[in-house]
Design a protein around this motif. Structure first.
Motif, PDB file in Angstrom:
ATOM      1  N   GLU A   1     -13.408 -36.828 -20.551  1.00  0.00           N
ATOM      2  CA  GLU A   1     -13.126 -36.456 -18.859  1.00  0.00           C
ATOM      3  C   GLU A   1     -12.413 -37.502 -18.425  1.00  0.00           C
TER       4      GLU A   1
ATOM      5  N   GLU B   1     -17.531 -39.002  -8.311  1.00  0.00           N
ATOM      6  CA  GLU B   1     -18.251 -39.211  -6.255  1.00  0.00           C
ATOM      7  C   GLU B   1     -17.159 -37.621  -5.844  1.00  0.00           C
ATOM      8  N   GLU B   2     -16.172 -37.527  -6.341  1.00  0.00           N
ATOM      9  CA  GLU B   2     -15.238 -36.581  -5.925  1.00  0.00           C
ATOM     10  C   GLU B   2     -15.131 -34.946  -6.456  1.00  0.00           C
ATOM     11  N   GLU B   3     -15.075 -35.265  -7.692  1.00  0.00           N
ATOM     12  CA  GLU B   3     -14.711 -34.332  -9.044  1.00  0.00           C
ATOM     13  C   GLU B   3     -16.265 -33.879 -10.093  1.00  0.00           C
ATOM     14  N   PHE B   4     -16.497 -35.162 -10.914  1.00  0.00           N
ATOM     15  CA  PHE B   4     -18.150 -34.484 -11.665  1.00  0.00           C
ATOM     16  C   PHE B   4     -18.786 -34.572 -11.008  1.00  0.00           C
TER      17      PHE B   4
ATOM     18  N   GLU C   1     -10.553 -23.211 -18.157  1.00  0.00           N
ATOM     19  CA  GLU C   1     -10.324 -23.801 -16.700  1.00  0.00           C
ATOM     20  C   GLU C   1      -8.399 -23.849 -16.839  1.00  0.00           C
ATOM     21  N   ASN C   2      -8.174 -24.817 -17.910  1.00  0.00           N
ATOM     22  CA  ASN C   2      -6.552 -24.835 -17.798  1.00  0.00           C
ATOM     23  C   ASN C   2      -6.013 -23.753 -18.407  1.00  0.00           C
TER      24      ASN C   2
ATOM     25  N   LYS D   1      -8.031 -37.600 -17.368  1.00  0.00           N
ATOM     26  CA  LYS D   1      -7.684 -38.380 -15.775  1.00  0.00           C
ATOM     27  C   LYS D   1      -6.683 -39.378 -16.437  1.00  0.00           C
TER      28      LYS D   1
ATOM     29  N   PRO E   1     -19.792 -32.535  -7.814  1.00  0.00           N
ATOM     30  CA  PRO E   1     -19.411 -31.419  -8.210  1.00  0.00           C
ATOM     31  C   PRO E   1     -19.743 -30.649  -8.556  1.00  0.00           C
ATOM     32  N   TRP E   2     -18.337 -31.435  -9.871  1.00  0.00           N
ATOM     33  CA  TRP E   2     -18.491 -29.701 -10.927  1.00  0.00           C
ATOM     34  C   TRP E   2     -19.522 -29.723 -11.841  1.00  0.00           C
TER      35      TRP E   2
ATOM     36  N   LYS F   1     -14.822 -43.003  -8.021  1.00  0.00           N
ATOM     37  CA  LYS F   1     -14.633 -42.079  -7.372  1.00  0.00           C
ATOM     38  C   LYS F   1     -14.147 -40.356  -7.830  1.00  0.00           C
ATOM     39  N   PHE F   2     -13.869 -40.932  -9.218  1.00  0.00           N
ATOM     40  CA  PHE F   2     -13.715 -39.544  -9.773  1.00  0.00           C
ATOM     41  C   PHE F   2     -15.683 -39.066  -9.910  1.00  0.00           C
TER      42      PHE F   2
END
Length: 427
Positions: free
Chosen positions: A268, A285-288, A99-100, A272, A290-291, A282-283
Motif C-alpha cells: 500500500e 493515521e489518516e487512511e490505513f 475497490e479500484n 501511494k 481507519p480502513w 500520516k498515511f
C-alpha cells in the motif's frame, strides 16, 4: 430431446417402489430392501407418482455459472496483476479489483485463474493450532508489540512499527519509529488512550522498557531489585495492570497482525508512492488504520474508562527523573545545565528535589511538588575549554598512559589465594 440415462441404483429403486405401489410389498419392506429410512422411501414414492422414473434421478443438470469470465475480462485481470499487483496475495488482489477497478470475482475463481496463468503458486496447507478465546469485552486486554522491518522499499534502513491491538474487538493503532525506545512505546500507549480511553490490562513481552531486567550482582551500586520501569510507573498512575507473555505464541493475535502488515502495508505504501516515514505515519493515521478498523473490527461490549478531569497524559507518559537542586538553583540533566527561575511564591529551590519530565519530542518540563517550574538552559563554564587546553590535556593523558605500568595483583590478593587453592585440589 436427448435420451435420459439411468443408473442401476435408480432402476432398482424404480422396480421396488413400483411393487410397493401395486401392493406386492409394503412400504416398510420396500424401505428395508432399499436400505433407506421409511420417511425417505415415502418421499421417493411421491416423486415416482408425480414425475415417473425421471423423479428418481439423483444427478441434476448443471446450472450455468453466475458470472462467465470472458477472454476480455481475463486479459484485463492478468494485465493488472502483472503491471501493478504482481506481489499481492490473492485476497489483497481481489480487494483491489473490487475497490479500484469494479471487478467482482469470488476468491476461488480468481485463485484458479491465477494458478492457470502461473501467476500464483499455491502453498501447502499449514497446520492449524488451537487459538485462545478472545476476551468477552473490549478494553479488558490490549496487546502491544514492535516489529522491525524494511517498510518502505526505497529506504534501506529498517524501522520499528510499534502497535497495539484490542484482544476482543481487534481495534488497532500504531506508529513508525527509528528505534524501539521507552518514549516510542509511551507515545503509542498515550495516543491509543486518547482515542479509546483507559483499558484494564496491557499484555506485552519482557522487553527492558516494560520490565526491569537488571538485578543485583557483583557491581558496586546495583540494588538487589531495581525500581519499576517508566512504563510500569505510568500505567500504575492510570490504574492499568501489566501482564508479561512468556513466548511470542502467547500474544499470537498481534504477531499475526504484523504478518498481515508486512504483506499488505508495504504494498500500500508503494502504491501511494510514499518515500519517507513522516508521510508513512500520516498515511497510517489518516487512511490505513481507519480502513483496517472499519473492515476488521468486531462489535463487542466495551469496558473502556473515561479519562479523569485534569489528567495530563503528556506528563504521565514522559520519562521522569529526580534531580537535587544545587545551591545556585541549577540542575544537570543529560549533560546540560538548567537554571531554575523563581515563581509562585518560591524564591529558591536550593537543596530540594525536583522532577524532570522528558517527552517524546525531546522537550522537558521540571516539576516541584506537582507544579511546573520555569527554567532556562545556560552554558556550563566548567566545560568551555579553549583549543590549547584541550591539546595539552590530550598530551598529558598520552604521557600518563606510556608511564603507567601494567598492574599485577600482590601475592596476598584473594584472586591468587583462590588460584592456589584450586591448584592444590586438582589431582
Amino acid at each position: 430431446m436427448g435420451k435420459a440415462l439411468f443408473s442401476e441404483v435408480e432402476l432398482k429403486r424404480y422396480k421396488i417402489l413400483s411393487d410397493a405401489l401395486s401392493g406386492k410389498l409394503t412400504f416398510k419392506e420396500a424401505s428395508l430392501a432399499l436400505g433407506l429410512s421409511y420417511r425417505h422411501t415415502l418421499r421417493l414414492k411421491e416423486k415416482l407418482k408425480n414425475l415417473g422414473l425421471i423423479g428418481l434421478q439423483r444427478t441434476k443438470p448443471k446450472k450455468p455459472p453466475n458470472l462467465k469470465i470472458t477472454p476480455e475480462l481475463r486479459n484485463t485481470i492478468i494485465s493488472l496483476r502483472q503491471k501493478y499487483y504482481f506481489d499481492f496475495n490473492v485476497l489483497h488482489f481481489r480487494d483491489k479489483l473490487i475497490e479500484n477497478h469494479g471487478i467482482t470475482l469470488s476468491y476461488e475463481s480468481l485463485r484458479k485463474l491465477l494458478i492457470e496463468e502461473r501467476l500464483h503458486e499455491p502453498r501447502r496447507k499449514r497446520r492449524v493450532y488451537r487459538r485462545r478465546r478472545r476476551m468477552p469485552k473490549a478494553g479488558m486486554l490490549v496487546q502491544m508489540d514492535s516489529s522491525l522491518h524494511r517498510w518502505i522499499e526505497d529506504i534501506p534502513e529498517s524501522w520499528w512499527l510499534v502497535a497495539m491491538k484490542d484482544d476482543s474487538d481487534g481495534y488497532v493503532y500504531g506508529k513508525f519509529f527509528p528505534a524501539d525506545t521507552t518514549l516510542a512505546n509511551m507515545e503509542v500507549i498515550k495516543e491509543y488512550i486518547k482515542r479509546r480511553g483507559l483499558f484494564e490490562v496491557l499484555y506485552v513481552d519482557k522487553a527492558s522498557h516494560f520490565k526491569t531486567t537488571r538485578h543485583g550482582g557483583l557491581h558496586y551500586k546495583v540494588s538487589v531489585e531495581q525500581k519499576e520501569t517508566q512504563i510500569q510507573r505510568a500505567l500504575r498512575e492510570l490504574n492499568i495492570s501489566i501482564v508479561y507473555a512468556n513466548s511470542p505464541q502467547a500474544k499470537g493475535r498481534i504477531e499475526r497482525l504484523f504478518g498481515f502488515l508486512q504483506d499488505r502495508l508495504i504494498k500500500e505504501l508503494r502504491l501511494k508512492k510514499i518515500k519517507d516515514y513522516e508521510s508513512a505515519n500520516k498515511f497510517l493515521e489518516e487512511e490505513f488504520w481507519p480502513w483496517y478498523n472499519n473492515r476488521y473490527m468486531l462489535q463487542t461490549e466495551s469496558v473502556y474508562r473515561e479519562l479523569p478531569e485534569g489528567l495530563n497524559l503528556d506528563l504521565v507518559f514522559s520519562v521522569k527523573q529526580i534531580r537535587k537542586v544545587n545551591r545556585d538553583n541549577t540542575i544537570r540533566y543529560k549533560g546540560r545545565l538548567y537554571q531554575l527561575l523563581g515563581g509562585r511564591g518560591i524564591s529558591t529551590l536550593s537543596d530540594k528535589e525536583v522532577e524532570v519530565c522528558e517527552q517524546v519530542e525531546g522537550k522537558i518540563k521540571i516539576l516541584y511538588r506537582g507544579s511546573e517550574v520555569q527554567f532556562e538552559e545556560i552554558m556550563d563554564e566548567k566545560k568551555v575549554l579553549d583549543e590549547e587546553e584541550i591539546l595539552s590535556r590530550r598530551a598529558n593523558m598520552s604521557e600518563y598512559r606510556v608511564k603507567k605500568e601494567k598492574w599485577r595483583p600482590s601475592p596476598q590478593h584473594p584472586w591468587r589465594k583462590i588460584f592456589k587453592l584450586k591448584k592444590k585440589m586438582t589431582p
